[in-house]
Design a protein around this motif. Structure first.
Motif, mmCIF file in Angstrom:
data_model
loop_
_atom_site.group_PDB
_atom_site.id
_atom_site.type_symbol
_atom_site.label_atom_id
_atom_site.label_comp_id
_atom_site.label_asym_id
_atom_site.label_seq_id
_atom_site.Cartn_x
_atom_site.Cartn_y
_atom_site.Cartn_z
ATOM 1 N N ALA A 239 0.751 -1.216 0.062
ATOM 2 C CA ALA A 239 0.027 -0.048 -0.116
ATOM 3 C C ALA A 239 0.803 1.058 -0.071
ATOM 4 O O ALA A 239 0.574 2.175 -0.675
ATOM 5 C CB ALA A 239 -0.876 -0.096 1.183
ATOM 6 N N ASP A 240 1.963 1.227 0.874
ATOM 7 C CA ASP A 240 2.839 2.396 0.757
ATOM 8 C C ASP A 240 3.419 2.732 -0.530
ATOM 9 O O ASP A 240 3.679 3.642 -0.955
ATOM 10 C CB ASP A 240 4.003 2.288 1.698
ATOM 11 N N THR A 241 3.794 1.566 -1.400
ATOM 12 C CA THR A 241 4.551 1.641 -2.573
ATOM 13 C C THR A 241 3.453 2.101 -3.482
ATOM 14 O O THR A 241 3.725 2.973 -4.326
ATOM 15 C CB THR A 241 4.804 0.368 -3.155
ATOM 16 N N GLU A 244 2.764 5.923 -2.837
ATOM 17 C CA GLU A 244 4.231 6.904 -3.283
ATOM 18 C C GLU A 244 4.062 7.177 -4.866
ATOM 19 O O GLU A 244 4.176 8.095 -5.419
ATOM 20 C CB GLU A 244 5.514 6.031 -3.005
ATOM 21 N N ARG A 245 3.704 5.759 -5.700
ATOM 22 C CA ARG A 245 3.566 6.088 -7.122
ATOM 23 C C ARG A 245 2.519 7.036 -7.556
ATOM 24 O O ARG A 245 2.577 7.756 -8.410
ATOM 25 C CB ARG A 245 3.425 4.503 -7.671
ATOM 26 N N GLY A 293 12.092 8.997 -9.319
ATOM 27 C CA GLY A 293 10.631 8.776 -8.750
ATOM 28 C C GLY A 293 10.707 7.141 -9.041
ATOM 29 O O GLY A 293 11.501 6.578 -8.786
ATOM 30 N N GLU A 294 9.448 7.043 -9.477
ATOM 31 C CA GLU A 294 9.208 5.391 -9.632
ATOM 32 C C GLU A 294 9.667 4.620 -10.935
ATOM 33 O O GLU A 294 9.464 3.568 -10.996
ATOM 34 C CB GLU A 294 7.637 5.256 -9.879
ATOM 35 N N ALA A 317 15.505 7.504 -0.775
ATOM 36 C CA ALA A 317 15.816 6.087 -0.723
ATOM 37 C C ALA A 317 14.444 5.074 -1.045
ATOM 38 O O ALA A 317 14.539 4.190 -1.823
ATOM 39 C CB ALA A 317 16.423 5.704 0.594
ATOM 40 N N ARG A 318 13.449 5.527 -0.393
ATOM 41 C CA ARG A 318 12.167 4.886 -0.740
ATOM 42 C C ARG A 318 11.827 4.840 -2.074
ATOM 43 O O ARG A 318 11.160 3.794 -2.585
ATOM 44 C CB ARG A 318 10.987 5.418 0.376
ATOM 45 N N SER A 319 11.997 6.017 -2.716
ATOM 46 C CA SER A 319 11.665 6.038 -4.155
ATOM 47 C C SER A 319 12.485 5.144 -5.101
ATOM 48 O O SER A 319 11.981 4.355 -6.065
ATOM 49 C CB SER A 319 11.737 7.571 -4.698
ATOM 50 N N LEU A 320 13.755 5.115 -4.697
ATOM 51 C CA LEU A 320 14.715 4.281 -5.445
ATOM 52 C C LEU A 320 14.322 2.642 -5.109
ATOM 53 O O LEU A 320 14.275 1.845 -6.191
ATOM 54 C CB LEU A 320 16.079 4.355 -4.884
#
Length: 469
Positions: A239-241, A244-245, A293-294, A317-320
């Motif tokens: 869900a977090d992914t 983010e997108r 980004g994504e 880092a989360r985007s990577l």
């Protein structure tokens, strides 16, 4: 399970029976397909010039569903796998059937009636038995912001014994004037969300399905967190992914433009294909996507075998991590992985790892930078990294009034620090080029309005030594 879609095509200047063209299903010939544990059929109870109704009947065999190893026993009920509501109540099984029956219609394609596929038409949807974990109020909460008039009536546990109260099911009717493709994608996402259950394992590929089906509407939905969480079976990292997108997408519905195949594509697709084409035109082999980004542009550039080295950077880092997941990095062939590097890096600080490249791209990045930090960004890229070419794309603020869903005076995305007019962008880009020894040319991206210009503006910077050489 049973669902009907009806229209009278009022104001469309076409007979209602043309609905069959939009659905790619002939009203004169019932059609069926096999899905996990059952059979889905499409037929037309009525198909005249005045009104057309398409019905989807999904017959589920609970035993076949269990044998496919995708059935789920009800808690505390030994025979729950075999004795359940799946044959009768709309669920993720019906969503899967819709996706298979109407895949082309969900993509907005109709070669026989392209103008009708692109137009909003009056639609009525009826689902007699829909599991609704949250009651009729939740159905209203999810569908009303999308332009539907919602009539969700709770189904009593027993009509003969009113004191037993309501069941968890609703009789749902939706009416509205929308594109058929949007309506089908709304159903595809919302059916399992309202049921709050899926009949199959939910993995990372479901994030792609959600983002694809939710394109143009989910990012701006007030309940997008709840929708993402339920659709992805409460798996928080998925869900977090997804969120983010969605957050990286523009906060408004972008226009569509004609693709090479003749069908409509979104402005986001047009942007990255345009950037890829410019890079190909330059003959760039060593490229950095700054603020990747994504990873949408990275995925596009990986298709070109002439690209020898591709660096994807982002300050997050989360985007990577999200980009790696989206590109299925760990599953790429060795040759593809050797071409691609991910680096955590900020565009406002010099990074020696980015020197000596043929080209660098900032696609929809500069508007996320605070204006006082723009000189630092320009210095780190044009002076320190000093690539042979730099491509910058950014929204054209003048075009914003043409977005019907964007309130006056607001930016396209809540994280935008500013949005430039064409004159402001030209002034900034020309000054940067002069200061750091580059030439600059401007190109439109997307459908160009005679007065307001294109929705996206692109600047191509080339180092003067490279141009002269």
């Amino acid at each position: 399970m049973f669902l009907t879609l009806a229209t009278d095509l009022a104001g469309a200047g076409a007979p209602a029976s043309d609905f069959g063209f939009l659905l790619h299903k002939n009203p004169a010939r019932p059609q069926g397909i096999e899905i996990t544990g059952g059979t889905a059929q499409v037929f037309y109870p009525e198909a005249s010039n005045d009104r057309c109704t398409a019905a989807v009947l999904l017959e589920i065999d609970p035993i076949a569903l269990v044998r496919s190893r995708r059935g789920k026993a009800a808690e505390g009920f030994t025979l729950g796998q075999y004795v359940n509501d799946r044959p009768y109540a709309a669920s993720s099984l019906l969503a899967v059937a819709l996706g298979k029956l109407f895949r082309t219609a969900m993509n907005g394609r109709c070669d026989a009636r392209p103008e009708l596929a692109a137009r909003s038409i009056p639609l009525e949807i009826h689902i007699p038995a829909l599991p609704c974990s949250g009651g009729a109020e939740l159905a209203e909460q999810l569908f009303a912001p999308l332009g539907w008039t919602v009539d969700a009536r709770p189904v009593p546990l027993d009509p003969e014994i009113p004191s037993w109260g309501h069941s968890r099911y609703v009789d749902l009717r939706l009416t509205g004037v929308l594109r058929l493709a949007d309506a089908l994608n709304h159903l595809y996402v919302m059916l399992p969300v309202l049921d709050d259950a899926k009949h199959y394992w939910v993995g990372p590929d479901e994030v792609d399905k959600l983002v694809r089906a939710g394109e143009g509407w989910l990012a701006a939905h007030p309940s997008k967190e709840l929708i993402s969480r339920r659709y992805l079976a409460h798996r928080r990292y998925l869900a977090d992914t997804a969120l983010e997108r969605l957050a990286e997408a523009d906060g408004v519905a972008e226009p569509e433009v004609a693709s090479d195949e003749g069908g409509p594509v979104s402005l986001a697709v047009e942007r990255r294909t345009t950037v890829a084409a410019v890079l190909k035109e330059l003959g760039a082999r060593r490229i950095a996507d700054l603020g990747c980004g994504e990873g949408a542009l990275v995925g596009e550039l990986l298709k070109d075998p002439m690209v020898g080295e591709l660096i994807a950077t982002d300050v997050s880092a989360r985007s990577l991590i999200s980009a790696k997941r989206r590109l299925h990095y760990d599953d790429l062939p060795d040759r593809q992985r050797e071409r691609l590097r991910f680096l955590q890096s900020s565009v406002t600080y010099a990074d020696h790892r980015l020197t000596g490249l043929d080209a660098a791209v900032l696609m929809e990045v500069v508007e996320h930078i605070d204006p006082p930090r723009l000189p630092a960004m320009a210095k780190s890229i044009f002076q320190s990294a000093r690539p042979g070419a730099v491509i910058v794309t950014t929204p054209n603020r003048e075009y914003n009034p043409l977005f019907p869903s964007l309130p006056a005076g607001q930016f396209r995305h809540p994280d935008h620090r500013f949005e430039w007019t064409r004159r402001e962008f030209h002034t900034w880009a020309t000054a940067v080029a002069e200061l750091y020894g580059y030439t600059v040319k401007f190109r439109p991206v997307g459908p160009e309005n005679p007065e307001l210009g294109p929705p996206t503006q692109l600047a191509l910077f080339q180092h003067r030594e490279k141009v002269s050489g």
